[in-house]
Scaffold this active site. Structure first.
Site, PDB file in Angstrom:
ATOM      1  N   LYS A  24      15.032  67.170  -5.211  1.00 43.33           N
ATOM      2  CA  LYS A  24      16.366  67.170  -5.832  1.00 43.33           C
ATOM      3  C   LYS A  24      16.364  67.999  -7.121  1.00 43.33           C
ATOM      4  O   LYS A  24      17.204  68.871  -7.315  1.00 43.33           O
ATOM      5  CB  LYS A  24      16.809  65.723  -6.139  1.00 43.33           C
ATOM      6  CG  LYS A  24      16.799  64.799  -4.934  1.00 43.33           C
ATOM      7  CD  LYS A  24      17.236  63.379  -5.279  1.00 43.33           C
ATOM      8  CE  LYS A  24      16.320  62.636  -6.232  1.00 43.33           C
ATOM      9  NZ  LYS A  24      14.983  62.303  -5.714  1.00 43.33           N
ATOM     10  N   ARG A  67      22.383  55.355  -6.959  1.00 42.71           N
ATOM     11  CA  ARG A  67      21.163  54.939  -6.298  1.00 42.71           C
ATOM     12  C   ARG A  67      21.265  53.544  -5.715  1.00 42.71           C
ATOM     13  O   ARG A  67      20.298  53.037  -5.142  1.00 42.71           O
ATOM     14  CB  ARG A  67      20.081  54.932  -7.336  1.00 42.71           C
ATOM     15  CG  ARG A  67      19.084  56.081  -7.111  1.00 42.71           C
ATOM     16  CD  ARG A  67      17.959  55.744  -7.809  1.00 42.71           C
ATOM     17  NE  ARG A  67      16.747  56.243  -8.045  1.00 42.71           N
ATOM     18  CZ  ARG A  67      16.384  57.364  -8.600  1.00 42.71           C
ATOM     19  NH1 ARG A  67      17.253  58.282  -8.893  1.00 42.71           N
ATOM     20  NH2 ARG A  67      15.152  57.591  -8.842  1.00 42.71           N
ATOM     21  N   ARG A 127       2.732  66.946  -9.230  1.00 45.11           N
ATOM     22  CA  ARG A 127       3.815  67.505 -10.052  1.00 45.11           C
ATOM     23  C   ARG A 127       3.454  67.597 -11.534  1.00 45.11           C
ATOM     24  O   ARG A 127       2.794  66.735 -12.082  1.00 45.11           O
ATOM     25  CB  ARG A 127       5.071  66.640  -9.903  1.00 45.11           C
ATOM     26  CG  ARG A 127       6.160  66.978 -10.917  1.00 45.11           C
ATOM     27  CD  ARG A 127       7.484  66.401 -10.576  1.00 45.11           C
ATOM     28  NE  ARG A 127       7.426  64.981 -10.302  1.00 45.11           N
ATOM     29  CZ  ARG A 127       8.429  64.314  -9.761  1.00 45.11           C
ATOM     30  NH1 ARG A 127       9.551  64.923  -9.432  1.00 45.11           N
ATOM     31  NH2 ARG A 127       8.314  63.030  -9.535  1.00 45.11           N
ATOM     32  N   ARG A 140       4.463  63.039 -15.445  1.00 44.40           N
ATOM     33  CA  ARG A 140       5.327  61.878 -15.631  1.00 44.40           C
ATOM     34  C   ARG A 140       4.491  60.609 -15.502  1.00 44.40           C
ATOM     35  O   ARG A 140       3.615  60.543 -14.652  1.00 44.40           O
ATOM     36  CB  ARG A 140       6.435  61.880 -14.570  1.00 44.40           C
ATOM     37  CG  ARG A 140       7.666  62.621 -15.016  1.00 44.40           C
ATOM     38  CD  ARG A 140       8.657  62.830 -13.914  1.00 44.40           C
ATOM     39  NE  ARG A 140       9.049  61.630 -13.191  1.00 44.40           N
ATOM     40  CZ  ARG A 140      10.021  61.607 -12.283  1.00 44.40           C
ATOM     41  NH1 ARG A 140      10.681  62.717 -11.998  1.00 44.40           N
ATOM     42  NH2 ARG A 140      10.322  60.494 -11.657  1.00 44.40           N
ATOM     43  N   ARG A 200       8.376  53.032  -5.891  1.00 41.86           N
ATOM     44  CA  ARG A 200       9.566  53.894  -5.895  1.00 41.86           C
ATOM     45  C   ARG A 200      10.078  54.134  -4.476  1.00 41.86           C
ATOM     46  O   ARG A 200      11.287  54.147  -4.242  1.00 41.86           O
ATOM     47  CB  ARG A 200       9.243  55.215  -6.613  1.00 41.86           C
ATOM     48  CG  ARG A 200       9.059  55.002  -8.121  1.00 41.86           C
ATOM     49  CD  ARG A 200       8.312  56.135  -8.795  1.00 41.86           C
ATOM     50  NE  ARG A 200       9.008  57.400  -8.690  1.00 41.86           N
ATOM     51  CZ  ARG A 200       8.424  58.586  -8.895  1.00 41.86           C
ATOM     52  NH1 ARG A 200       7.138  58.649  -9.193  1.00 41.86           N
ATOM     53  NH2 ARG A 200       9.132  59.684  -8.798  1.00 41.86           N
TER      54      ARG A 200
END
Ligand code: AP5
Ligand code: ZN
Length: 211
Positions: free
Chosen positions: A13, A88, A127, A160, A171
């Site tokens: 996203k 969400r 990431r 993160r 998650r």
């Protein structure tokens, strides 16, 4: 256009948002980026959101509806926006509908980023992000020109806190239990994007559906 991006953690996203924003002159509102900025700045909102975010759980509807409600009023969001990571939950979607209805507008399209769970662990654990802009890189799939540094500012990239193999399970569970129902809520507005393909292929699918 008023667009919503729905997809599990690591589905791309944030990666696809800058091009969508640029091609359609939209404002990009990412609740995750806004919450991370609030946590880093230790604002009252950040203090309330921190524990949930670090555990991989969702922050309360009330908090995120508050920040989106404020952000969406900005003049640059009046003609259109792309929401990344919001709504969400079905309750958030209902609140958004109320906000938009009171202004006589509606959501145009919901893009559903579809990637099998087993691919998402590698995406998320590899990431690196540029905290100032929210730009993301991947050590294997989208490496920065200089390791550890943002391509545009030269500033350091960070990991993160919630990008670890443990938290990703929470998650993903939150996505399936609380966010997947949002797609049924929007039914005929949903376009399915095959987001397990390389990023430029995903970008072309999005371009085609928004034409
Ligand atoms: P948020 O920041 O929204 O995180 P998320 O939904 O878990 O999504 P990610 O940012 O992890 O994934 P992405 O789809 O943006 O992937 P990206 O493009 O970076 O939310 C964080 C937390 O905040 C939540 O857990 C919650 O606590 C809270 N929160 C936020 N919004 C909330 C809300 N509305 N309600 C309640 N709580 C809320 O890509 C991932 C990696 O893959 C990158 O390294 C990238 O380079 C790479 N990549 C991207 N595309 C490809 C591709 N096609 N092929 C190969 N690699 C790719
Ligand atoms: Zn993101």
């Amino acid at each position: 256009k008023r667009l919503i991006l729905v997809g599990p953690p690591g589905s791309g996203k944030g990666t696809q948002s800058p091009a969508i924003k640029k091609d359609h002159c939209l404002c990009h509102l990412a609740t995750g980026d806004m919450l991370r900025a609030a946590v880093a700045a230790k604002t009252p909102l950040g203090m309330k959101a921190k524990a949930a975010m670090e555990s991989g759980a969702l922050v309360s509807d009330e908090l995120v509806v508050g920040i989106i409600g404020d952000a969406i009023k900005k003049p640059e969001c009046r003609t259109g926006f792309v929401l990344d990571g919001f709504p969400r939950t079905v309750a958030q979607a209902q609140k958004l509908d109320e906000m938009l209805k009171s202004r006589g507008v509606d959501v145009d399209k919901v893009l559903s980023f579809e990637v099998p769970d087993q691919l998402l662990v590698e995406r998320v654990t590899g990431r690196w992000i540029h905290p100032g802009s929210g730009r993301s890189y991947h050590e294997k799939f989208a490496p920065p020109k200089t390791p550890g540094l943002d391509d545009f500012t030269g500033e350091p990239l960070i990991k993160r806190k919630d990008d670890n193999a443990e938290t990703i399970k929470t998650r993903l569970a939150a996505f399936h239990a609380q966010t997947a129902p949002v797609l049924s809520y929007y039914k005929n507005k949903v376009t399915h994007i095959k987001a397990d393909r390389p990023a430029d292929n995903v970008a072309s699918q999005i371009k085609a559906t928004l034409k």
